[in-house]
Design a protein around this motif. Structure first.
Motif, mmCIF file in Angstrom:
data_model
loop_
_atom_site.group_PDB
_atom_site.id
_atom_site.type_symbol
_atom_site.label_atom_id
_atom_site.label_comp_id
_atom_site.label_asym_id
_atom_site.label_seq_id
_atom_site.Cartn_x
_atom_site.Cartn_y
_atom_site.Cartn_z
ATOM 1 N N PHE A 18 0.834 -1.201 0.000
ATOM 2 C CA PHE A 18 0.000 0.000 0.000
ATOM 3 C C PHE A 18 0.874 1.257 0.000
ATOM 4 N N ALA A 19 1.899 1.298 0.874
ATOM 5 C CA ALA A 19 2.754 2.478 0.968
ATOM 6 C C ALA A 19 3.497 2.727 -0.337
ATOM 7 N N HIS A 20 3.918 1.665 -0.996
ATOM 8 C CA HIS A 20 4.620 1.819 -2.278
ATOM 9 C C HIS A 20 3.690 2.405 -3.341
ATOM 10 N N ARG A 21 2.478 1.889 -3.450
ATOM 11 C CA ARG A 21 1.515 2.413 -4.439
ATOM 12 C C ARG A 21 1.176 3.872 -4.138
ATOM 13 N N GLU A 22 0.908 4.171 -2.871
ATOM 14 C CA GLU A 22 0.515 5.526 -2.509
ATOM 15 C C GLU A 22 1.657 6.516 -2.702
ATOM 16 N N TYR A 23 2.885 6.094 -2.441
ATOM 17 C CA TYR A 23 4.008 7.002 -2.623
ATOM 18 C C TYR A 23 4.164 7.373 -4.099
ATOM 19 N N ILE A 24 4.003 6.393 -4.970
ATOM 20 C CA ILE A 24 4.086 6.682 -6.411
ATOM 21 C C ILE A 24 2.962 7.635 -6.818
ATOM 22 N N ARG A 25 1.755 7.393 -6.330
ATOM 23 C CA ARG A 25 0.609 8.255 -6.680
ATOM 24 C C ARG A 25 0.824 9.671 -6.175
ATOM 25 N N LEU A 26 1.251 9.811 -4.915
ATOM 26 C CA LEU A 26 1.458 11.140 -4.352
ATOM 27 C C LEU A 26 2.597 11.874 -5.047
ATOM 28 N N SER A 27 3.636 11.158 -5.430
ATOM 29 C CA SER A 27 4.752 11.781 -6.141
ATOM 30 C C SER A 27 4.314 12.280 -7.509
ATOM 31 N N SER A 46 6.538 26.262 -11.660
ATOM 32 C CA SER A 46 7.787 26.259 -10.885
ATOM 33 C C SER A 46 7.614 25.367 -9.678
ATOM 34 N N ALA A 47 8.628 24.626 -9.383
ATOM 35 C CA ALA A 47 8.565 23.744 -8.221
ATOM 36 C C ALA A 47 8.937 24.474 -6.939
ATOM 37 N N ASP A 48 9.353 25.728 -7.086
ATOM 38 C CA ASP A 48 9.791 26.464 -5.903
ATOM 39 C C ASP A 48 8.695 27.320 -5.302
ATOM 40 N N VAL A 49 7.562 27.449 -6.002
ATOM 41 C CA VAL A 49 6.490 28.303 -5.516
ATOM 42 C C VAL A 49 5.299 27.447 -5.152
ATOM 43 N N TRP A 50 4.916 27.468 -3.876
ATOM 44 C CA TRP A 50 3.726 26.733 -3.443
ATOM 45 C C TRP A 50 3.245 27.310 -2.134
ATOM 46 N N ASP A 51 1.964 27.160 -1.900
ATOM 47 C CA ASP A 51 1.318 27.743 -0.728
ATOM 48 C C ASP A 51 1.290 26.719 0.390
ATOM 49 N N GLU A 52 2.026 26.981 1.486
ATOM 50 C CA GLU A 52 2.099 26.030 2.584
ATOM 51 C C GLU A 52 0.754 25.820 3.261
ATOM 52 N N SER A 53 -0.115 26.802 3.221
ATOM 53 C CA SER A 53 -1.383 26.689 3.935
ATOM 54 C C SER A 53 -2.404 25.849 3.202
ATOM 55 N N LEU A 54 -2.149 25.529 1.940
ATOM 56 C CA LEU A 54 -3.155 24.820 1.156
ATOM 57 C C LEU A 54 -2.698 23.448 0.696
ATOM 58 N N GLU A 55 -1.408 23.216 0.610
ATOM 59 C CA GLU A 55 -0.934 21.979 0.020
ATOM 60 C C GLU A 55 -0.177 21.154 1.053
ATOM 61 N N ALA A 56 -0.020 19.879 0.719
ATOM 62 C CA ALA A 56 0.780 19.015 1.573
ATOM 63 C C ALA A 56 2.206 19.523 1.607
ATOM 64 N N PRO A 57 2.871 19.453 2.752
ATOM 65 C CA PRO A 57 4.181 20.097 2.927
ATOM 66 C C PRO A 57 5.324 19.298 2.332
ATOM 67 N N PHE A 58 5.201 18.881 1.064
ATOM 68 C CA PHE A 58 6.284 18.140 0.405
ATOM 69 C C PHE A 58 6.339 18.544 -1.056
#
Length: 539
Positions: free
Chosen positions: A506-515, A527-539
Motif C-alpha cells: 500500500f505504501a509503495h503504491r501511494e508514494y508513487i501516486r502522491l509523487s 515552478s517547483a519552488d512556488v507553493w502555498d504552505e497553507s493549502l498543500e501538503a508540505p512536500f
C-alpha cells in the motif's frame, strides 16, 4: 561367668548391641528384652575371652579395637560379636521407605561412647553449586575480557584525557557492536557529569566491569536508552537516537533544511515502533517486548543501508511520507486534528459510519488527543496501520475490539450483521447486486473455520490468513469489492514478493501516486519552488 562388667543392663544403649535383625526402636520400647538379650550374649562361650581381653587392654592403656558386623567376605569371626541368631535363620525384615525408617532417620553425629569405629557415620560430601545469578549480568570470560581490553587500548591510545563525542563513534560501532547512531546516547550514559569526554577508565568501568560486554544486544540497548529509575522505555527515550540518525544518515540528509519535518519523521518512527512492539498498548516498552520484536534487526539494517527507504520496518522515509500526506489530506483546516467527518472521507469514503463511530468512541484505543471528538496524529498512525495491513496482529486486535460490541471477547452473528447492514445498504445505493448476510456468514465461516459456527474468537481470527478480508467485508466496501473481483495481477505480485506485507504494498503504491500528483502540480504552477504552505501538503 566370673567377669564383672559393672553397670546396669537397663542403661545399655540398644544400638550398641548391633543386632541387624532387630530394630533398636523395638528394643528401646521394651527394656526387659534388652536385658535378656545381653545376658544371653554374656553366656555364650566365646564372649568370656573377648570381654577379658578388652578389660586387660583397657587397663594397659591399649586403644579398644572392637570389630563389628561387616559385609566383607574376608572378615573373620574370631573377634566379631556373635549374632543372636544362627546363620541363615534370621527372619526377614519388614520393608520400610527410606523416609520413615528409624535406621535412616536416626544417625549419630559423632563417635559412640565406647570410641568404637563401628557406628561412625560419614558426613555426605557437600556439592558446590556454581553461582547462577549475577545482579549486573554474568562476568565475561577472561579470554573475551582480555581481547576487549586490548581493542579498547587501541582506540584510546594517544588520548590520555579521553575521547570526545566525534572520536567516540568508532568505539560504539567497533567495540560495542551497536548502531553508530547510538553513539551520543552511550556517550552521555558514561559521561554522567557532562565533562564532554569519556576516559578509558570510565568506559572500561561501564562496559567491562558492569558486564555490558556479555549481555545480548537487546539488553544493551534497553540499558542504554531507559531512564535509570525505570524498567521500561517511553517515547522520549527513543528521541536522542533518532535525532542522531537524522543528523548522520545519508538517506535523510535532505531533511536537514526542514527541522519541523525531521521532528515529524522521528515521531512517526516512534509511533510505528510502539504500534508493533508495545503489545500491552500502555506506552511502556518492556525488555521482553523489545526482545520479541524485530526492532533490533531494523536498527542494524538502518545503520548499514544508505538508502533509508529500503529499511521497510519502521525507518522508511517513503512510509512516513505516505502517512503524513494522508493525514494532511484529511485535516482540511490543518489544526493537526481530524474529526468524524474528516475520517469518513478516508480512502474515498471506503469506511462505514458505524465503524467510524466505534473508532471515535475510543473502544479500540484511547485517543492521545486532549480535544474531545478529535483524533490526533498519533491516533491516526495507529488507525492507518491497522486499516492498511489487516494481516498483522495489532490490526486484528484493533478491529476485533471495534466489532465486539458487548466486549465479551467473541464476535457473534448479531454483531457482524449490525456492521454488514450498512454495507448492504451502500451496495443497493450503488446499484450493485447485494449479497445477503446469510451467504456472507457462510463465507466467513469457511474463511476462518471456527470450532463453533455461532461465534468467532480472536485466537481463531489470528490463526486464519483471510481474517483481514473478514473485516473488509463488514465495513470497507472498496476492499470488499476488490476482494470479490480478485485482480490476478495483484495476486501474482503478492506471490512474487511474499516478504512484503500489505502495508508495504500500500505504501509503495501511494508514494508513487502522491509523487506523480506533486509533479503534476509543480508542472501546472510553472515552478517547483512556488507553493502555498497553507493549502498543500508540505512536500
Amino acid at each position: 561367668m566370673d567377669v564383672d562388667y559393672g553397670g546396669e543392663a537397663g542403661c545399655l544403649d540398644p544400638e550398641l548391641l548391633q543386632l541387624n535383625e532387630v530394630s533398636p526402636l523395638a528394643i528401646k520400647s521394651n527394656p526387659y528384652v534388652a536385658e535378656k538379650l545381653f545376658e544371653q550374649w554374656l553366656s555364650l562361650p566365646e564372649t568370656t575371652p573377648l570381654v577379658k581381653s578388652l578389660i586387660n587392654n583397657a587397663k594397659a592403656g591399649v586403644p579398644l579395637n572392637v570389630s563389628g558386623a561387616t559385609n566383607s567376605p574376608k572378615a573373620t569371626s574370631g573377634n566379631a560379636i556373635p549374632s543372636m541368631f544362627p546363620a541363615g535363620s534370621a527372619p526377614p525384615l519388614s520393608p520400610r521407605s527410606s523416609s520413615g525408617s528409624p535406621r535412616i532417620s536416626k544417625q549419630r553425629t559423632g563417635p559412640s561412647v565406647l570410641a568404637s569405629p563401628l557406628r561412625l557415620v560419614s558426613e555426605p560430601a557437600k556439592e558446590l553449586i556454581p553461582q547462577f545469578y549475577f545482579q549486573n549480568g554474568r562476568p565475561p570470560p577472561n579470554e573475551i575480557k582480555e581481547r576487549c581490553l586490548f581493542r579498547i587500548n587501541q582506540f584510546f591510545y594517544g588520548h590520555p584525557e579521553g575521547l570526545q563525542l566525534l572520536e567516540f563513534k568508532p568505539v560504539t560501532k567497533e567495540i560495542c557492536k551497536l548502531p553508530s547512531f547510538f553513539s551520543t546516547a552511550l556517550f552521555k550514559r558514561i559521561d554522567v557529569n557532562g565533562t564532554g569526554v569519556v576516559t578509558r577508565e570510565a568506559f572500561v568501568d561501564y562496559w567491562v566491569h558492569n558486564n555490558m560486554l556479555t549481555k545480548d544486544v537487546a539488553t544493551q540497548i534497553f540499558t542504554i536508552l531507559k531512564q535509570p529509575d525505570l524498567r521500561y522505555l517511553t517515547h522520549e527515550d527513543f528521541k536522542p537516537i533518532l535525532r542522531e540518525l537524522l543528523a548522520t544518515h545519508p538517506g535523510l540528509e535532505f531533511l536537514q533544511s526542514t527541522p519541523e519535518f525531521q521532528e515529524r519523521y522521528a515521531e512517526t518512527v516512534i509511533y510505528r515502533i510502539f504500534y508493533y512492539m508495545n503489545r500491552a498498548g500502555n506506552g511502556r516498552l518492556t525488555l521482553r517486548e523489545l526482545k520479541r520484536g524485530n526492532l533490533i534487526a531494523a536498527m542494524m539494517h538502518a545503520d548499514e543501508e544508505e538508502d533509508i527507504n529500503k529499511v521497510l520496518r519502521y525507518f522508511s522515509y517513503e512510509h512516513f511520507y505516505v502517512i503524513y500526506c494522508k493525514f494532511w489530506e484529511l485535516d482540511t483546516d490543518h489544526d493537526f486534528l481530524i474529526d468524524k467527518e474528516n475520517l469518513i472521507r478516508y480512502g474515498n469514503h471506503a469506511l462505514t459510519y458505524r465503524i467510524v463511530d466505534r473508532i471515535f468512541s475510543q473502544v479500540p484505543r484511547k485517543f492521545t488527543s486532549k480535544v474531545e471528538g478529535k483524533m490526533g496524529y498519533e491516533d491516526f498512525v495507529y488507525f492507518i496501520l491497522s486499516e492498511e495491513d489487516k494481516s498483522s496482529e495489532p490490526s486484528l486486535e484493533y478491529w476485533f475490539k471495534c466489532i465486539d460490541l458487548d466486549g465479551n471477547g467473541v464476535l457473534t452473528k448479531n454483531e457482524m450483521q449490525f456492521f454488514y447492514e450498512e454495507q448492504l445498504h451502500r451496495m443497493e445505493c450503488m446499484a450493485q447486486e447485494p449479497v445477503i448476510f446469510e451467504d456472507i456468514l457462510c463465507q466467513i465461516v469457511d474463511m476462518v473455520g471456527p470450532k463453533d459456527e455461532g461465534y468467532f474468537t480472536l485466537r481463531e481470527l489470528k490463526g486464519s490468513k483471510l481474517s483481514g478480508s473478514v473485516f473488509n467485508i463488514l465495513f470497507n466496501l472498496n476492499k470488499f469489492m476488490a476482494y470479490e473481483s480478485r485482480d490476478p495481477f495483484l495476486i501474482r505480485q503478492e506471490r512474487e514478493n511474499p516478504t512484503l506485507t500489505e502495508w508495504d504494498r500500500f505504501a509503495h503504491r501511494e508514494y508513487i501516486r502522491l509523487s506523480m500528483e506533486e509533479d503534476a502540480e509543480d508542472a501546472s504552477n510553472g515552478s517547483a519552488d512556488v507553493w502555498d504552505e497553507s493549502l498543500e501538503a508540505p512536500f
